[in-house]
Design a protein around this motif. Structure first.
Motif, PDB file in Angstrom:
ATOM      1  N   ARG A 120       0.852  -1.183   0.000  1.00 55.07           N
ATOM      2  CA  ARG A 120       0.000   0.000   0.000  1.00 55.07           C
ATOM      3  C   ARG A 120       0.889   1.235   0.000  1.00 55.07           C
ATOM      4  O   ARG A 120       2.014   1.215   0.494  1.00 55.07           O
ATOM      5  CB  ARG A 120      -0.985   0.019   1.169  1.00 55.07           C
ATOM      6  CG  ARG A 120      -0.367   0.113   2.531  1.00 55.07           C
ATOM      7  CD  ARG A 120      -1.477   0.322   3.573  1.00 55.07           C
ATOM      8  NE  ARG A 120      -0.939   0.270   4.922  1.00 55.07           N
ATOM      9  CZ  ARG A 120      -1.624   0.612   6.001  1.00 55.07           C
ATOM     10  NH1 ARG A 120      -2.870   1.039   5.890  1.00 55.07           N
ATOM     11  NH2 ARG A 120      -1.083   0.544   7.195  1.00 55.07           N
ATOM     12  N   PHE A 121       0.355   2.293  -0.597  1.00 59.09           N
ATOM     13  CA  PHE A 121       1.046   3.573  -0.675  1.00 59.09           C
ATOM     14  C   PHE A 121       0.142   4.570   0.017  1.00 59.09           C
ATOM     15  O   PHE A 121      -1.068   4.564  -0.217  1.00 59.09           O
ATOM     16  CB  PHE A 121       1.279   3.958  -2.136  1.00 59.09           C
ATOM     17  CG  PHE A 121       2.098   2.927  -2.868  1.00 59.09           C
ATOM     18  CD1 PHE A 121       3.480   2.950  -2.783  1.00 59.09           C
ATOM     19  CD2 PHE A 121       1.486   1.899  -3.579  1.00 59.09           C
ATOM     20  CE1 PHE A 121       4.250   1.984  -3.408  1.00 59.09           C
ATOM     21  CE2 PHE A 121       2.239   0.919  -4.209  1.00 59.09           C
ATOM     22  CZ  PHE A 121       3.629   0.961  -4.123  1.00 59.09           C
ATOM     23  N   LEU A 122       0.696   5.380   0.881  1.00 59.61           N
ATOM     24  CA  LEU A 122      -0.133   6.355   1.581  1.00 59.61           C
ATOM     25  C   LEU A 122       0.692   7.557   2.008  1.00 59.61           C
ATOM     26  O   LEU A 122       1.929   7.519   2.015  1.00 59.61           O
ATOM     27  CB  LEU A 122      -0.848   5.737   2.785  1.00 59.61           C
ATOM     28  CG  LEU A 122      -0.155   4.676   3.638  1.00 59.61           C
ATOM     29  CD1 LEU A 122       0.995   5.265   4.396  1.00 59.61           C
ATOM     30  CD2 LEU A 122      -1.144   4.046   4.583  1.00 59.61           C
ATOM     31  N   LYS A 123      -0.013   8.630   2.332  1.00 57.46           N
ATOM     32  CA  LYS A 123       0.662   9.857   2.750  1.00 57.46           C
ATOM     33  C   LYS A 123       0.656   9.924   4.268  1.00 57.46           C
ATOM     34  O   LYS A 123      -0.396   9.865   4.899  1.00 57.46           O
ATOM     35  CB  LYS A 123      -0.058  11.073   2.183  1.00 57.46           C
ATOM     36  CG  LYS A 123       0.624  12.391   2.565  1.00 57.46           C
ATOM     37  CD  LYS A 123      -0.259  13.567   2.179  1.00 57.46           C
ATOM     38  CE  LYS A 123       0.411  14.899   2.447  1.00 57.46           C
ATOM     39  NZ  LYS A 123      -0.571  15.994   2.315  1.00 57.46           N
ATOM     40  N   ASP A 124       1.856  10.054   4.814  1.00 57.00           N
ATOM     41  CA  ASP A 124       2.056  10.262   6.248  1.00 57.00           C
ATOM     42  C   ASP A 124       1.988  11.776   6.452  1.00 57.00           C
ATOM     43  O   ASP A 124       2.799  12.527   5.898  1.00 57.00           O
ATOM     44  CB  ASP A 124       3.426   9.689   6.609  1.00 57.00           C
ATOM     45  CG  ASP A 124       3.851   9.964   8.049  1.00 57.00           C
ATOM     46  OD1 ASP A 124       3.496  11.030   8.592  1.00 57.00           O
ATOM     47  OD2 ASP A 124       4.583   9.121   8.598  1.00 57.00           O
ATOM     48  N   GLU A 125       1.022  12.228   7.215  1.00 56.74           N
ATOM     49  CA  GLU A 125       0.825  13.673   7.331  1.00 56.74           C
ATOM     50  C   GLU A 125       1.743  14.340   8.341  1.00 56.74           C
ATOM     51  O   GLU A 125       1.779  15.566   8.390  1.00 56.74           O
ATOM     52  CB  GLU A 125      -0.627  13.962   7.683  1.00 56.74           C
ATOM     53  CG  GLU A 125      -1.510  13.544   6.546  1.00 56.74           C
ATOM     54  CD  GLU A 125      -2.847  14.167   6.651  1.00 56.74           C
ATOM     55  OE1 GLU A 125      -3.098  15.089   5.856  1.00 56.74           O
ATOM     56  OE2 GLU A 125      -3.603  13.774   7.545  1.00 56.74           O
ATOM     57  N   ASN A 126       2.450  13.531   9.127  1.00 57.15           N
ATOM     58  CA  ASN A 126       3.433  14.128  10.027  1.00 57.15           C
ATOM     59  C   ASN A 126       4.579  14.706   9.210  1.00 57.15           C
ATOM     60  O   ASN A 126       5.010  15.825   9.455  1.00 57.15           O
ATOM     61  CB  ASN A 126       3.923  13.051  11.010  1.00 57.15           C
ATOM     62  CG  ASN A 126       4.999  13.552  11.949  1.00 57.15           C
ATOM     63  OD1 ASN A 126       4.928  14.691  12.416  1.00 57.15           O
ATOM     64  ND2 ASN A 126       5.995  12.725  12.223  1.00 57.15           N
ATOM     65  N   VAL A 127       5.046  13.941   8.214  1.00 56.28           N
ATOM     66  CA  VAL A 127       6.172  14.403   7.387  1.00 56.28           C
ATOM     67  C   VAL A 127       5.722  14.846   5.993  1.00 56.28           C
ATOM     68  O   VAL A 127       6.536  15.290   5.194  1.00 56.28           O
ATOM     69  CB  VAL A 127       7.264  13.306   7.282  1.00 56.28           C
ATOM     70  CG1 VAL A 127       8.032  13.199   8.574  1.00 56.28           C
ATOM     71  CG2 VAL A 127       6.662  11.967   6.921  1.00 56.28           C
ATOM     72  N   THR A 128       4.416  14.718   5.711  1.00 53.82           N
ATOM     73  CA  THR A 128       3.821  15.063   4.407  1.00 53.82           C
ATOM     74  C   THR A 128       4.579  14.421   3.232  1.00 53.82           C
ATOM     75  O   THR A 128       4.860  15.075   2.233  1.00 53.82           O
ATOM     76  CB  THR A 128       3.661  16.596   4.210  1.00 53.82           C
ATOM     77  OG1 THR A 128       4.943  17.214   4.270  1.00 53.82           O
ATOM     78  CG2 THR A 128       2.732  17.192   5.231  1.00 53.82           C
ATOM     79  N   GLU A 129       4.887  13.130   3.380  1.00 51.36           N
ATOM     80  CA  GLU A 129       5.528  12.384   2.305  1.00 51.36           C
ATOM     81  C   GLU A 129       4.787  11.068   2.105  1.00 51.36           C
ATOM     82  O   GLU A 129       4.038  10.625   2.982  1.00 51.36           O
ATOM     83  CB  GLU A 129       7.002  12.119   2.653  1.00 51.36           C
ATOM     84  CG  GLU A 129       7.802  13.422   2.725  1.00 51.36           C
ATOM     85  CD  GLU A 129       9.296  13.239   2.930  1.00 51.36           C
ATOM     86  OE1 GLU A 129       9.727  12.094   3.218  1.00 51.36           O
ATOM     87  OE2 GLU A 129      10.019  14.235   2.800  1.00 51.36           O
TER      88      GLU A 129
END
Ligand SMILES: *[C@@H]1O[C@H](CO)[C@@H](O)[C@H](O)[C@H]1NC(C)=O
Ligand SMILES: *[C@@H]1O[C@H](CO)[C@@H](O)[C@H](O)[C@H]1NC(C)=O
Ligand SMILES: *[C@@H]1O[C@H](CO)[C@@H](O)[C@H](O)[C@H]1NC(C)=O
Ligand SMILES: *[C@@H]1O[C@H](CO)[C@@H](O)[C@H](O)[C@H]1NC(C)=O
Ligand SMILES: *[C@@H]1O[C@H](CO)[C@@H](O)[C@H](O)[C@H]1NC(C)=O
Length: 342
Positions: free
Chosen positions: A233-242
């Motif tokens: 799975r690919f997802l955006k980690d919003e802590n580092v916005t990557e």
């Protein structure tokens, strides 16, 4: 014959769905590579026009897409906020039905205030269906987070066929607020991935948080593999916005492990992924560079996802201003119908 029943509560009305399980020999790995496919169909949206746009690419030209419908939107939302973002396209196990699901958000109507959108946004999805990728049903606006859960938004849906349940698992991201905060005035929860199961994209089971995380997560998309229990799975980690890649070898609802660093070292979101039709060991990944002056997708590829090494695709992705969407392989018959819509 096995029978199943699921029940869901929407708008305080109980909906029960019953049916029979398909025989286990139905080959239903719909999203895995299709060697007989003739090309790719992508659906995206634009910052300047929150509607759904379609694009096609031929086999052998995996990053050179052409607009269909003369570059005009193929679908426009008429319900809810009348804006649709983050379209995702999903195929039935028997490849004879397609659904487009999207976020119900009209950011231009609220001055691009994403704090407002997270706290006071829609808790429904826009849904369209088709049997030929050209003619689409009227839109359905389906509320997937009941009011009792106090969600502030339902963002970036995706779906994958869950062979263990013989239904599609549908995922999205929601921020929720405690019962003590009916006005959604506090920060609420982190954005978390929620899911529900559906057979027909009409009735959905009661939503659950997938796995709670200590960072905000949005924009999740799943890639199936030839191994029934292995998924990426690919997802955006919003802590580092990557954007990160994660892997499970224990099924969709198993244990997920992060594959090292972010797939691209920079602020990105809205990952979309597909395999090369002729060379299924090659995976393409589009990530939306929303930090650019003109936001839009960039394409990368990897011949070994486990290594988590992603290379910029050449030629670079066209057209340039496509934003958060999804790509599927399509049969020769469907591809020529889409070409006729160019
Ligand atoms: C967004 O909202 C505005 C204002 O309500 C409306 O005019 C417009 O049709 C909506 N949809 C889109 C795609 O902008
Ligand atoms: C955005 O929305 C939030 C929540 O409604 C509000 O508190 C804030 O003032 C808004 N920001 C701007 C720049 O309007
Ligand atoms: C709420 O969010 C704001 C802005 O991100 C942050 O400054 C503040 O510390 C947060 N409050 C709590 C209680 O977490
Ligand atoms: C958030 O990111 C920072 C680095 O930017 C890191 O130090 C911190 O551990 C992260 N927080 C969590 C909860 O992962
Ligand atoms: C955002 O873009 C600016 C200008 O191109 C760049 O300097 C900065 O490093 C980028 N930030 C991130 C977090 O990618």
């Amino acid at each position: 014959m096995n029978y199943f029943c699921i029940a869901a509560v929407f708008n305080l009305v109980w909906v029960a769905v019953c049916g029979s399980l398909l025989p286990s020999n139905v080959n239903a790995r719909a999203d895995h590579g299709k060697k007989d496919a003739a090309g790719y169909f992508a659906v995206t949206f634009k910052t300047t026009e929150e509607k759904i746009f379609g694009h096609i690419a031929e086999v052998g030209h995996e990053t050179s897409f052409t607009d269909i419908n003369g570059g005009r939107p193929i679908l426009t939302a008429t319900k809810g906020t009348r804006g649709v973002r983050d379209p995702f396209i999903v195929t039935s196990p028997t490849h004879d039905r397609f659904w487009i699901i999207g976020t119900d958000l009209n950011a231009s109507a609220i001055n691009q205030n994403f704090t407002q959108a997270r706290h006071y946004g829609s808790t429904s999805l826009h849904i369209w269906e088709s049997s030929d990728l050209v003619h689409w049903s009227d839109e359905r606006l389906v509320k997937v987070m009941p009011d009792s859960l106090q969600a502030g938004m339902v963002w970036a849906p995706s779906a994958v066929y869950d062979s263990a349940r013989d239904m599609h698992a549908v995922f999205w991201s929601s921020k929720t607020f405690p019962v003590s905060d009916p006005g959604h005035l506090t920060n609420g929860s982190l954005d978390q991935i929620w899911y529900s199961h559906t057979r027909d994209f009409v009735d959905f089971s009661a939503p659950k948080v997938w796995a709670s995380s200590n960072v905000g997560l949005i924009d999740q998309e799943i890639l199936t593999t030839a191994q029934p229990d292995t998924f990426y799975r690919f997802l955006k980690d919003e802590n580092v916005t990557e954007v990160y890649a994660e892997k499970s070898t224990t099924g969709l609802f198993g244990e997920w492990t992060r594959l090292g660093k972010a797939v691209v070292d920079g602020r990105r979101e809205g990952p979309a992924t597909y395999r090369d039709i002729r060379r299924p060991s090659r995976t393409y990944l589009w990530v939306d560079n929303y930090n650019s002056t003109i936001p839009g997708y960039e394409a990368y590829y990897s011949d070994d996802i486990d290594s988590n090494v992603w290379t910029s695709a050449t030629p670079s992705l066209t057209p340039a201003t496509m934003r958060h969407g999804a790509i599927i392989p399509v049969s020769k018959r469907h591809f020529s119908r889409l070409q006729n819509q160019a």
